[in-house]
Design a protein around this motif. Structure first.
Motif, PDB file in Angstrom:
ATOM      1  N   VAL A  55       0.845  -1.192   0.000  1.00 20.55           N
ATOM      2  CA  VAL A  55       0.000   0.000   0.000  1.00 20.55           C
ATOM      3  C   VAL A  55       0.882   1.244   0.000  1.00 20.55           C
ATOM      4  O   VAL A  55       1.834   1.352   0.777  1.00 20.55           O
ATOM      5  N   VAL A  56       0.562   2.187  -0.879  1.00 16.50           N
ATOM      6  CA  VAL A  56       1.251   3.476  -0.862  1.00 16.50           C
ATOM      7  C   VAL A  56       0.426   4.425   0.005  1.00 16.50           C
ATOM      8  O   VAL A  56      -0.810   4.429  -0.048  1.00 16.50           O
ATOM      9  N   VAL A  57       1.128   5.207   0.834  1.00 19.31           N
ATOM     10  CA  VAL A  57       0.475   6.092   1.799  1.00 19.31           C
ATOM     11  C   VAL A  57       0.946   7.522   1.547  1.00 19.31           C
ATOM     12  O   VAL A  57       2.154   7.796   1.500  1.00 19.31           O
ATOM     13  N   SER A  58      -0.007   8.459   1.418  1.00 22.20           N
ATOM     14  CA  SER A  58       0.347   9.856   1.194  1.00 22.20           C
ATOM     15  C   SER A  58       0.715  10.521   2.517  1.00 22.20           C
ATOM     16  O   SER A  58       0.409   9.995   3.590  1.00 22.20           O
ATOM     17  N   PRO A  59       1.361  11.697   2.475  1.00 20.62           N
ATOM     18  CA  PRO A  59       1.693  12.402   3.722  1.00 20.62           C
ATOM     19  C   PRO A  59       0.478  12.695   4.599  1.00 20.62           C
ATOM     20  O   PRO A  59       0.607  12.800   5.811  1.00 20.62           O
ATOM     21  N   GLU A  60      -0.704  12.827   3.987  1.00 22.37           N
ATOM     22  CA  GLU A  60      -1.908  13.100   4.761  1.00 22.37           C
ATOM     23  C   GLU A  60      -2.636  11.838   5.192  1.00 22.37           C
ATOM     24  O   GLU A  60      -3.711  11.907   5.800  1.00 22.37           O
ATOM     25  N   GLY A  61      -2.051  10.675   4.849  1.00 18.87           N
ATOM     26  CA  GLY A  61      -2.634   9.423   5.303  1.00 18.87           C
ATOM     27  C   GLY A  61      -3.568   8.738   4.330  1.00 18.87           C
ATOM     28  O   GLY A  61      -4.154   7.701   4.657  1.00 18.87           O
ATOM     29  N   ASN A  62      -3.714   9.264   3.126  1.00 17.65           N
ATOM     30  CA  ASN A  62      -4.513   8.574   2.121  1.00 17.65           C
ATOM     31  C   ASN A  62      -3.771   7.323   1.651  1.00 17.65           C
ATOM     32  O   ASN A  62      -2.540   7.334   1.529  1.00 17.65           O
TER      33      ASN A  62
END
Length: 237
Positions: A55-62
């Motif tokens: 899973v790839v996770v964005s800095p904002e947690g998406n």
């Protein structure tokens, strides 16, 4: 047994005997976190049953799932390239079991065994292809087609037609809200491709599901078959 993982089964006998003392067999309960973005990846994992979700996770947690790994592979593939950290979150999506080896031990082993390194590098290529096709699918295919693709990929990696996939994981797989997951499941069920109830999906018509997925499914599977022709049947990619 080690041979239940197709990567490990492809090793020469002498290579297997040298790696085995560093391996530890373990259970993989659903939801077990194997690595987190930016943190050291101390171990590598070779499933013999179950599914690892990448899973790839964005800095904002998406979050969005970009790949699945079963008995055809290992995680994290970044370790094969010498990286000490995996940029992705890896978590057990479907409970199973497999082998764990310290990353540093695996790297020393691969430095000494070029034939084994070649096999692992081919796996890295196959998995990077899967990630690329996930990006393409997210960009051009409908939610229904993308769900069909993920179900097929999970079906490739599990025994039987019964898949335990929660709405939470399906939402991450598709990078959509749970309501969209429910709608997509209803579409596939309405066509008679699957049966879905309470976190369980049963594949009823695999051929029709593949036809519905169209070019959303098959690209990375063909690349895996090209790289591992002797072990491609039923393995996914």
């Amino acid at each position: 047994m080690m041979e239940q993982n197709r990567l490990l089964a492809g090793l020469e006998l002498e290579d297997s005997e040298l790696l085995f003392p560093h391996m530890a067999e373990m259970e993989f309960p659903q939801g077990m976190e194997l690595s987190m973005p930016g943190l050291p990846a101390d171990h590598c994992y070779f499933p013999t049953a179950g599914i690892i979700s990448t899973v790839v996770v964005s800095p904002e947690g998406n979050q969005a799932e970009i790949g699945v790994i079963g008995r055809e592979g290992m995680s994290p593939s970044s370790a094969i390239l010498g990286a000490d950290r995996n940029p992705y979150r890896t978590v057990i999506q479907v409970a199973g079991r497999g082998w764990r080896v310290p990353r540093t031990d695996l790297l020393r082993y691969l430095d000494a065994r070029p034939a084994a390194r070649s096999i692992m590098l081919r796996w890295t290529q196959a998995f990077s292809c899967q990630i690329a096709f996930s990006a393409l699918s997210n960009a051009v295919h409908s939610v229904d087609e993308r769900l069909a693709r993920w179900i097929l990929m999970c079906h490739d990696r599990l025994e039987g037609d019964r898949l335990v996939l929660t709405h939470e994981f399906l939402a991450i797989m598709l990078a959509v809200r749970r309501a969209s997951v429910t709608n997509a499941l209803h579409v596939l069920e309405g066509h008679g491709f699957i049966y879905s109830q309470r976190g369980v999906i049963i594949v009823r018509d695999r051929a029709a599901l593949e036809a519905f997925a169209a070019d959303a499914y098959g690209g990375s599977e063909r690349e895996y078959a090209r790289l591992f022709p002797a072990r491609a049947a039923g393995s996914g990619g």
